[in-house]
Design a protein around this motif. Sequence first.
Motif, PDB file in Angstrom:
ATOM      1  N   GLY A 177       0.776  -1.237   0.000  1.00  0.00           N
ATOM      2  CA  GLY A 177       0.000   0.000   0.000  1.00  0.00           C
ATOM      3  C   GLY A 177       0.804   1.282   0.000  1.00  0.00           C
ATOM      4  O   GLY A 177       0.239   2.370  -0.121  1.00  0.00           O
ATOM      5  N   MET A 178       2.133   1.196   0.107  1.00  0.00           N
ATOM      6  CA  MET A 178       2.932   2.419   0.100  1.00  0.00           C
ATOM      7  C   MET A 178       2.793   3.183  -1.216  1.00  0.00           C
ATOM      8  O   MET A 178       2.594   4.402  -1.215  1.00  0.00           O
ATOM      9  N   THR A 190       7.798  18.004   0.268  1.00  0.00           N
ATOM     10  CA  THR A 190       7.991  17.220   1.494  1.00  0.00           C
ATOM     11  C   THR A 190       7.879  15.720   1.203  1.00  0.00           C
ATOM     12  O   THR A 190       7.081  15.303   0.375  1.00  0.00           O
ATOM     13  N   ALA A 191       8.733  14.948   1.879  1.00  0.00           N
ATOM     14  CA  ALA A 191       8.556  13.493   1.872  1.00  0.00           C
ATOM     15  C   ALA A 191       7.449  13.177   2.877  1.00  0.00           C
ATOM     16  O   ALA A 191       6.981  14.066   3.603  1.00  0.00           O
ATOM     17  N   LYS A 192       7.024  11.935   2.939  1.00  0.00           N
ATOM     18  CA  LYS A 192       5.938  11.560   3.858  1.00  0.00           C
ATOM     19  C   LYS A 192       6.298  10.286   4.615  1.00  0.00           C
ATOM     20  O   LYS A 192       6.810   9.332   4.020  1.00  0.00           O
ATOM     21  N   LEU A 193       6.013  10.304   5.912  1.00  0.00           N
ATOM     22  CA  LEU A 193       6.006   9.046   6.658  1.00  0.00           C
ATOM     23  C   LEU A 193       4.609   8.484   6.473  1.00  0.00           C
ATOM     24  O   LEU A 193       3.629   9.112   6.875  1.00  0.00           O
ATOM     25  N   ILE A 194       4.523   7.320   5.822  1.00  0.00           N
ATOM     26  CA  ILE A 194       3.218   6.693   5.594  1.00  0.00           C
ATOM     27  C   ILE A 194       3.039   5.581   6.618  1.00  0.00           C
ATOM     28  O   ILE A 194       3.850   4.652   6.680  1.00  0.00           O
ATOM     29  N   GLU A 195       1.980   5.686   7.425  1.00  0.00           N
ATOM     30  CA  GLU A 195       1.667   4.649   8.411  1.00  0.00           C
ATOM     31  C   GLU A 195       0.396   3.929   7.975  1.00  0.00           C
ATOM     32  O   GLU A 195      -0.438   4.497   7.279  1.00  0.00           O
ATOM     33  N   PHE A 196       0.253   2.675   8.411  1.00  0.00           N
ATOM     34  CA  PHE A 196      -0.878   1.850   7.989  1.00  0.00           C
ATOM     35  C   PHE A 196      -1.727   1.440   9.183  1.00  0.00           C
ATOM     36  O   PHE A 196      -1.258   1.390  10.311  1.00  0.00           O
ATOM     37  N   SER A 197      -2.974   1.110   8.886  1.00  0.00           N
ATOM     38  CA  SER A 197      -3.940   0.610   9.891  1.00  0.00           C
ATOM     39  C   SER A 197      -4.064   1.513  11.118  1.00  0.00           C
ATOM     40  O   SER A 197      -3.602   1.129  12.180  1.00  0.00           O
ATOM     41  N   ALA A 201      -0.567   9.972   6.646  1.00  0.00           N
ATOM     42  CA  ALA A 201       0.699  10.483   6.123  1.00  0.00           C
ATOM     43  C   ALA A 201       1.133  11.708   6.919  1.00  0.00           C
ATOM     44  O   ALA A 201       0.335  12.606   7.169  1.00  0.00           O
ATOM     45  N   THR A 202       2.398  11.727   7.314  1.00  0.00           N
ATOM     46  CA  THR A 202       2.956  12.854   8.081  1.00  0.00           C
ATOM     47  C   THR A 202       4.108  13.455   7.301  1.00  0.00           C
ATOM     48  O   THR A 202       4.963  12.721   6.777  1.00  0.00           O
TER      49      THR A 202
END
Length: 447
Positions: A177-178, A190-197, A201-202
Motif C-alpha cells: 500500500g505504500m 515534502t517526503a511523507k512518513l506513511i503509516e498503515f492501519s 501520512a505525516t
Amino acid sequence: MPVLYDRLLKLKEMFNSKFGSTPKFYVRAPGRVNIIGEHIDYCGYSVLPMAVEQDMLIAVEPVKTHTLQLANTNPLYPDFSTSANNIHIDKTKPLWHNYFLCGFKGIQEHFGLSKLTGMNCLVDGNIPPGSGLSSSSALVCCAGLVTLTVLGMSLSKVELAEICAKSERYIGTEGGGMDQSISFLAEEGTAKLIEFSPLRATDVRLPSGAVFVIANSCVEANKAASSHFNVRVMECRLAAKVLAKHKGLQWDKVLRLEEVQTKLGVSLQEMLLVTEDALHAEPYSREEICKYLGISLEELRTQILTPNTQDELTFKLYQRAKHVYSEAARVLQFKQVCEEAPHNAIQLLGELMNQSHRSCRDMYECSCPELDQLVDICRKFGAKGSRLTGAGWGGCTVSLVPADMLSSFLTNVYEAYYRRNSRSPALEKHSLFATKPGGGALVFLEA
C-alpha cells in the motif's frame, strides 16, 4: 508546470488523431521513490517515500457505449478494448492494460456497480517501467481516479489509496500500500512518513543541503512476472506465525510481523532479540514449519500459502524477519534525524541508507550485481548514502548527495556506470537525475 502543460497539449492532439474527438478531462498520478523502508509496508510498518516528478497522464472521454478503449502513446504497448461490464484481469501475463483494469475494477466493486459507462483513454507515462519507481501503481491510481471522475462520485484521498492498494492485488502482487498512498497523498516539497492501519501520512522535511539522485540500473524488474516478491511476502507471513507461536500467541490469526510486536508490546530492538532466540538461519522446509505449527502439509498449502507460493520447498524466516524489524527501526531513526536536524544530519541519514542497502542485499536478498555496483559507484563519487529502492532485483538506486557536489557526481556516475558499460543511449537519457518531492494525483479539466 510548463513541461506538464506541453505534454497535455501533445496528448490532446494524439487523442484527437486516435479517437477523432477531444478529451473531456485528464488525470495525473506520480511515481515515487522510497527513500527508506523497503519491503516492510506489507508487514505493517511505516515507510518514507516521496513522489517524483515523473508520472502517468491519462486523457479521458466518457462514451455512451459500454466499451472501454485503452491506447498508449508508447508504441510498445498495444491498444486494448473490452466491455466495461465484463472486466477480466489476466494474472498470467501482466500486460500494461491490466494495471488500468485493476483501478477500474477497484472503483466498480467499491460502489457495487454492474453497469458502467464506457470511455476512451489515452495513456502517456514517463516513469521508466520496471525501474522500481512504481510505474504500475501510478497507472492503477490514475485509472482509479479516472473511473471515479467519470462516475461523478467522490472519495477521500485515503479511501482512494486504500481501494487502489487492494485492487492492484487483482494482478497477483501481494503489495502493502505504500505506492498507492504516496501517489495520492504526496505534497510538493515534502517526503511523507506513511503509516498503515489506519492509513495516514505525516510530513517529513528533508535536509536542505542535500539532494536525492535516482540512478536506473537498466535492469528491468517486473514484480508481477516473477515469484521473488510474493515468496518474500510469504516468508514474512510464516516468520510472523512461527514467532507468534514461540511467544504463546494465537498464531493462526497473525499475518504480519508488526502484529507480533504489537501483541507482545515490546520495542523493535526487543523484536530483533526475539528473532535471534526463536528462528534459525538455515532455511525452513515445509515439513519443519508444519511440525512446529502443528498442521498438515495440506493445511499449509491451502490455508496459508498463496497459489503462487505453493510450489516453494524452503523458506528463509530468520533473515526476512531480521531485515523487517531492523528496517522498520531505521525508518523511525531517519524521521527523527530529519526532525532534530543535527549539524551532521546528512552524514547520519546517509549511514541509515547504507545500512538499509546492506540489509536488502544480505538479509532480504532483493538486490542484484548491477544494483550493488551502482551503489558502490555512487558512494565512491560523493553520495553520503546510496541504496536500492523499490522491490529490487533490478530497477533504481536512490542516493543522498551534498548539493554542492551534484554536478561532479552526475558526471562521474554517468561515466563510470553508463558509458563504460555501454548502456543503451535511449535509456541513459532518463536514467540519472536529481529529484525533489513532487505533488500527488490530480484531475485537469483543460489542456
